[in-house]
Design a protein around this motif. Sequence first.
Motif, short mmCIF file in Angstrom:
data_model
loop_
_atom_site.label_atom_id
_atom_site.label_comp_id
_atom_site.label_asym_id
_atom_site.label_seq_id
_atom_site.Cartn_x
_atom_site.Cartn_y
_atom_site.Cartn_z
N LYS A 6 0.84 -1.19 0.00
CA LYS A 6 0.00 0.00 0.00
C LYS A 6 0.88 1.24 0.00
O LYS A 6 2.04 1.19 0.41
N TYR A 7 0.29 2.33 -0.44
CA TYR A 7 0.97 3.61 -0.43
C TYR A 7 0.15 4.57 0.43
O TYR A 7 -1.08 4.58 0.36
N TYR A 8 0.85 5.33 1.25
CA TYR A 8 0.18 6.20 2.21
C TYR A 8 0.42 7.67 1.89
O TYR A 8 1.55 8.11 1.77
N VAL A 9 -0.69 8.39 1.76
CA VAL A 9 -0.61 9.83 1.51
C VAL A 9 -0.80 10.57 2.83
O VAL A 9 -1.77 10.31 3.56
N VAL A 10 0.11 11.46 3.14
CA VAL A 10 0.00 12.30 4.34
C VAL A 10 -0.16 13.75 3.85
O VAL A 10 0.78 14.34 3.35
N TRP A 11 -1.40 14.26 3.96
CA TRP A 11 -1.66 15.64 3.55
C TRP A 11 -1.21 16.61 4.65
O TRP A 11 -0.67 17.66 4.36
N GLU A 12 -1.48 16.22 5.89
CA GLU A 12 -1.10 17.07 7.02
C GLU A 12 -0.40 16.19 8.05
O GLU A 12 -1.00 15.26 8.59
N GLY A 13 0.86 16.48 8.30
CA GLY A 13 1.64 15.69 9.24
C GLY A 13 2.99 16.34 9.46
O GLY A 13 3.22 17.48 9.04
N ASN A 14 3.90 15.63 10.13
CA ASN A 14 5.23 16.18 10.39
C ASN A 14 5.97 16.50 9.09
O ASN A 14 6.66 17.51 8.99
N ASP A 15 5.81 15.63 8.10
CA ASP A 15 6.43 15.84 6.80
C ASP A 15 5.50 15.29 5.73
O ASP A 15 5.59 14.12 5.35
N CYS A 25 4.69 6.06 7.45
CA CYS A 25 3.54 6.94 7.59
C CYS A 25 3.33 7.32 9.06
O CYS A 25 3.08 8.48 9.39
N GLN A 26 3.44 6.33 9.94
CA GLN A 26 3.25 6.57 11.37
C GLN A 26 4.18 7.64 11.91
O GLN A 26 3.80 8.45 12.76
N LEU A 27 5.41 7.65 11.41
CA LEU A 27 6.39 8.63 11.87
C LEU A 27 5.95 10.05 11.55
O LEU A 27 6.31 11.01 12.23
N GLN A 28 5.15 10.20 10.49
CA GLN A 28 4.72 11.52 10.05
C GLN A 28 3.46 12.00 10.77
O GLN A 28 3.20 13.20 10.81
N ILE A 29 2.70 11.07 11.33
CA ILE A 29 1.43 11.47 11.96
C ILE A 29 1.46 11.39 13.48
O ILE A 29 0.64 12.02 14.14
N PRO A 33 -1.11 17.01 15.73
CA PRO A 33 -2.55 17.25 15.93
C PRO A 33 -3.31 17.29 14.60
O PRO A 33 -2.87 17.94 13.65
N ASN A 34 -4.43 16.58 14.57
CA ASN A 34 -5.33 16.60 13.39
C ASN A 34 -4.64 16.16 12.10
O ASN A 34 -4.85 16.75 11.03
N ALA A 35 -3.78 15.15 12.20
CA ALA A 35 -3.10 14.63 11.00
C ALA A 35 -4.14 14.13 10.01
O ALA A 35 -5.19 13.60 10.38
N ARG A 36 -3.83 14.27 8.71
CA ARG A 36 -4.74 13.83 7.64
C ARG A 36 -3.97 12.90 6.73
O ARG A 36 -2.98 13.29 6.11
N TYR A 37 -4.44 11.65 6.62
CA TYR A 37 -3.71 10.66 5.84
C TYR A 37 -4.64 9.53 5.41
O TYR A 37 -5.72 9.36 5.97
N LYS A 38 -4.23 8.78 4.39
CA LYS A 38 -5.04 7.65 3.91
C LYS A 38 -4.17 6.74 3.04
O LYS A 38 -3.21 7.20 2.41
N SER A 39 -4.52 5.46 3.03
CA SER A 39 -3.79 4.49 2.21
C SER A 39 -4.44 4.31 0.86
O SER A 39 -5.65 4.49 0.70
#
Length: 210
Positions: A6-15, A25-29, A33-39
């Motif tokens: 799977k590929y994970y998109v992080v719209w709002e996160g650490n990076d 992905c987990q490292l980025q969220i 607060p209020n991280a936005r992500y989806k696989s």
Amino acid sequence: MAKKKKYYVVWEGNDPGIYDSWTSCQLQIKGYPNARYKSFPTKEEAIAAYGGQSSDFIGLNKKTKPMLSEAARADIIWDSIAVDAACSGNPGDMEYRGVDTKTGMEFFRMGPFRKGTNNVGEFLALVHGIAFLKKQGKDQLPIYSDSRIAMGWVKRKEVRTKLQKSKVNEPLFELIDRGLTWLKNNSYQNPILKWETKLWGEIPADFGRK
């Protein structure tokens, strides 16, 4: 059989960006607060999604998206919160969260807890949501859940899990006991409503790992 990549998109996160593993992905969220992500199942889909708005993808299941007519969406009470849980395995690492149904803004997130189950997580998410709204003075605000089992446990004030207690998941059982005690010692008026996944897509609190 090998697990599908799977590929994970992080719209709002650490990076913000696109990641090819859940660990990355987990490292980025984590802690954001209020991280936005989806696989997404393919890199191409992930790239296309990253170029768009997170609200166009989070909470919507690809298979049910065409069914989200204006008439169906009109039945959703947007002034509400939605709760959900995710579990890697059964039992496995479990976490839960609560979000604003309309905006997806995260109000609370707990976990991961070791050796938990999705049903237990859904129950804890509901109790947490009820207590959260009571503390906020929002006794009338509805709460959406996509778990009839968890809704039944809350209504009966009884958890009928087959999960075996061990030293590893002892903190989780302590949370269950605290949740049940809270329900027995407090009253609430918040309507607990079933999120109709087949009509509306995934619940807004969904962790996006399906």
